[in-house]
Design an enzyme around this catalytic site. Structure first.
Site, mmCIF file in Angstrom:
data_model
loop_
_atom_site.group_PDB
_atom_site.id
_atom_site.type_symbol
_atom_site.label_atom_id
_atom_site.label_comp_id
_atom_site.label_asym_id
_atom_site.label_seq_id
_atom_site.Cartn_x
_atom_site.Cartn_y
_atom_site.Cartn_z
ATOM 1 N N CYS A 114 61.451 72.730 23.401
ATOM 2 C CA CYS A 114 61.784 71.541 22.176
ATOM 3 C C CYS A 114 61.881 70.314 22.946
ATOM 4 O O CYS A 114 61.285 69.459 22.272
ATOM 5 C CB CYS A 114 63.257 72.127 21.829
ATOM 6 S SG CYS A 114 62.984 73.431 20.898
ATOM 7 N N HIS A 250 67.655 65.996 18.738
ATOM 8 C CA HIS A 250 66.778 67.137 18.610
ATOM 9 C C HIS A 250 67.440 67.885 17.411
ATOM 10 O O HIS A 250 68.710 68.032 17.438
ATOM 11 C CB HIS A 250 66.705 68.099 19.823
ATOM 12 C CG HIS A 250 66.151 69.429 19.447
ATOM 13 N ND1 HIS A 250 64.884 69.499 18.809
ATOM 14 C CD2 HIS A 250 66.299 70.739 19.920
ATOM 15 C CE1 HIS A 250 64.731 70.902 18.494
ATOM 16 N NE2 HIS A 250 65.328 71.588 19.227
ATOM 17 N N ASN A 280 64.839 73.755 12.761
ATOM 18 C CA ASN A 280 64.447 73.264 14.171
ATOM 19 C C ASN A 280 62.965 73.507 14.025
ATOM 20 O O ASN A 280 62.203 74.450 14.186
ATOM 21 C CB ASN A 280 65.169 74.325 15.210
ATOM 22 C CG ASN A 280 64.874 73.966 16.344
ATOM 23 O OD1 ASN A 280 63.846 73.162 16.824
ATOM 24 N ND2 ASN A 280 65.607 74.496 17.527
#
Ligand code: ACO
Length: 335
Positions: A114, A250, A280
């Site tokens: 990520c 994030h 996500n």
């Protein structure tokens, strides 16, 4: 005068197909209530059956070109695609982007889960500030819904697909990126995996083809590194948390974002949250969130933005950017 790298153009893309929490509750034992209260996610966009990471990367760059014109790409010396879900091991997705847009540029993919796009920005910053490149096209593009185990409700509800693109190039002071924080701890490798060529990790943990996650361990890790790495990044920028106008974390879980925001003493209106709509999106999450914040008029020249991400590896990255020095256009202005 030392060159300082900044972000001068942005673009984003999300697939048209949407899966709501209610849609998921029809195919697995879950509920809108559980997903919203534990994660903040309401919907996620899902790549079509024949739509891949490269296609979404193209679309994000096309969005950037729509906003700023083809000349925004002129002088691009390097293309970096951060992704956890490359179309193939090679050709690298970045080479497909280089060819698609007719760029005279080197091209490589960057795998750092990520935080991958922030890692890519830190590499681009080094290229720019050392004079090795004039412009670096950085992209975060991920089709995680193609690697989640749709029989595992603990992970399948968390992820969506999308892409974000950003040009990194030299900007005038006081704009640009402060020194960034880049970190990893492979000691936690087994907590978040998607298999590759090996049957097992060096520790012996078996690797599965699909995504596996120890949610509780990742949660604890995330809260810890979001706290330490943001403070470190703010310190490297010579600032204090009070100086941050906008926090762009994030987009994994609102509980993780809230914990970090509260530790920094930032009010809710100073945080960008897009995960309710997208879930996500891994490497795409921050460039997509930046593009949305810009479209919503939430970013002004001179604003100090704090970015942070965590993920598999385990790994993390954070950085402060003083916004400005580019020709920013919202979707409305470029329509
Ligand atoms: N629907 C309904 N119930 C569920 C679901 C679901 N989708 N998922 C889990 N449950 C159940 C569990 O089975 C468990 O039931 P039990 O107590 O009867 O066993 C209960 O809910 C609680 O499960 P926990 O895993 O303890 O739930 P938790 O509150 O920890 O939330 C979550 C889980 C949301 C995954 C959380 O741990 C989390 O957000 N972790 C971080 C994940 C993350 O951010 N990952 C990003 C990685 S980035 C990258 O690099 C890809």
């Amino acid at each position: 005068m030392t060159r300082r790298a900044g972000i001068t153009a942005l673009g984003a893309y999300a697939p048209a197909k949407v899966l709501t929490n209610d849609d998921l509750s029809k195919i697995m034992d879950t509920s809108d209530e559980w997903i919203r209260s534990r994660t903040g996610i309401r919907r996620r966009h899902v790549a079509g059956e024949d739509e891949y990471t490269s296609d979404m990367a193209f679309s994000a760059v096309e969005d950037l070109v729509r906003r700023y014109g083809q000349e925004a790409l002129d002088g691009t010396d390097m293309v970096i695609v951060a992704t956890d879900t490359p179309d193939a091991m090679f050709p690298q997705t970045a080479a497909l982007v280089q060819h698609r847009f007719g760029l005279q540029a080197g091209a490589f993919d960057l795998l750092a889960a990520c935080p991958g796009w922030l890692y890519a920005v830190s590499v681009a910053k080094a290229y720019i500030e050392s004079g090795q490149a004039r412009k670096v096209l950085t992209i975060g593009s991920d089709a995680l819904t193609k690697v989640v185990d749709w029989t595992d409700r603990r992970t399948a509800v968390l992820f969506g697909d999308g892409a974000g693109a950003a040009i990194v190039e030299a900007v005038e002071a006081p704009y640009g990126l402060a020194p960034m924080v880049i970190g990893a701890d492979g000691g936690g490798a087994e907590h978040l995996t998607v298999g590759g060529t090996a049957k097992r990790l060096p520790s012996g943990t078996e690797l599965k083809e699909k995504l596996t996650m120890n949610g509780r361990e990742v949660f604890k890790f995330a809260v810890r590194v979001m706290n330490t790495s943001t403070l470190e990044a703010i310190d490297k920028a010579g600032l204090t948390p009070d100086d941050i106008e906008l926090f762009v974390p994030h987009q994994a879980n609102t509980r993780i974002i809230d914990a970090a925001r509260e530790r920094l003493g930032l009010s809710e209106d100073r945080v960008v949250v897009t995960l309710d709509e997208y879930g996500n999106n891994s490497t795409a999450s921050i460039p997509m969130a930046l593009t949305h914040a810009l479209d919503d008029g939430r970013i002004q020249d001179g604003d100090r933005l704090l970015m942070v991400a965590f993920g598999g590896g385990l790994s993390w990255a954070a950085g402060v950017i003083t916004w400005g020095g580019g020709r920013y256009k919202t979707a409305k202005e470029s329509a």
